[in-house]
Design an enzyme around this catalytic site. Structure first.
Site, mmCIF file in Angstrom:
data_model
loop_
_atom_site.group_PDB
_atom_site.id
_atom_site.type_symbol
_atom_site.label_atom_id
_atom_site.label_comp_id
_atom_site.label_asym_id
_atom_site.label_seq_id
_atom_site.Cartn_x
_atom_site.Cartn_y
_atom_site.Cartn_z
ATOM 1 N N ASP A 141 -5.815 -23.257 -18.985
ATOM 2 C CA ASP A 141 -5.485 -22.088 -18.182
ATOM 3 C C ASP A 141 -4.776 -22.402 -16.868
ATOM 4 O OD1 ASP A 141 -6.601 -20.014 -19.876
ATOM 5 O OD2 ASP A 141 -8.515 -20.974 -19.432
ATOM 6 N N HIS A 199 -14.962 -17.061 -21.574
ATOM 7 C CA HIS A 199 -13.975 -17.314 -22.625
ATOM 8 C C HIS A 199 -12.828 -16.326 -22.475
ATOM 9 C CE1 HIS A 199 -12.374 -18.725 -26.392
ATOM 10 N NE2 HIS A 199 -12.427 -17.526 -26.926
ATOM 11 N N HIS A 234 -13.891 -27.818 -18.114
ATOM 12 C CA HIS A 234 -13.952 -27.277 -19.469
ATOM 13 C C HIS A 234 -15.289 -27.642 -20.084
ATOM 14 C CE1 HIS A 234 -12.910 -26.617 -23.701
ATOM 15 N NE2 HIS A 234 -11.915 -25.871 -23.252
#
Length: 185
Positions: free
Chosen positions: A166, A70, A109
């Protein structure tokens, strides 16, 4: 007189950003902050529920970002892009990484088994910033990582993988002058 994001960029770079660039960072910040019930949100709520001080709740939430599951992936994405250096090296880099069982940061993810909607928005911003900053290389390389990873992942794992928030936030933050080491914070 500047907006939050414009002032943030001004403090980092010493130059007043354009309204367009400040708006892009506003959007990126919102996309990172407004994401339901992730690990850092859960921790902050847990600490706050004990009636601990607000600073304790925020500090605990920030602490979750130091874990490898995370936070910090956009920093690793940008470090990979800088290490790869050239678009022509991406295909071999992705193949080598996946064949060794490695991860491609910014891809996949835990929650989204399809496109992370935040990644779609950031991809568009990265493309526009590449033109605005005359640094299209970072967007192009990121796009190549996405395309190559999808193709190779399908071959190796017989399933799909998609970009997460990201992947494109790395080049967005880099192109506006944010130091790689402070992406997460």
């Amino acid at each position: 007189t500047l907006s939050h994001s414009a002032n943030f960029l001004y403090m980092i770079n010493g130059v007043k950003p354009t309204e367009e660039v400040a708006k892009y960072i506003d959007v990126a910040f919102i996309l990172h902050a407004d994401h339901s019930f992730n690990a850092s949100t859960f921790v902050a709520r847990g600490v706050a529920s004990t009636r601990a001080h607000m600073y304790a709740a925020v500090t605990a939430a920030i602490g979750t970002l130091s874990g490898i599951l995370h936070g910090g992936a956009n920093t690793r994405v940008m470090k990979d892009l800088l290490e790869i250096g050239e678009p022509s090296r991406i295909e071999n880099w992705v193949k080598s990484k996946l064949n060794k069982g490695g991860l491609i940061m910014g891809m996949g993810h835990a929650e989204y088994k399809t496109n992370d909607p935040r990644a779609i928005i950031l991809k568009g911003i990265a493309e526009k910033l590449g033109k605005t900053t005359n640094e299209p290389k970072w967007y192009e390389m990121t796009q190549l990582i996405e395309d190559t990873t999808k193709k190779e992942f399908r071959k190796l794992k017989k399933r799909e993988i998609h970009p997460n928030v990201d992947l494109y936030s790395a080049s967005v933050y880099y192109m506006v002058g944010i130091d790689v080491e402070i992406f997460t914070s």
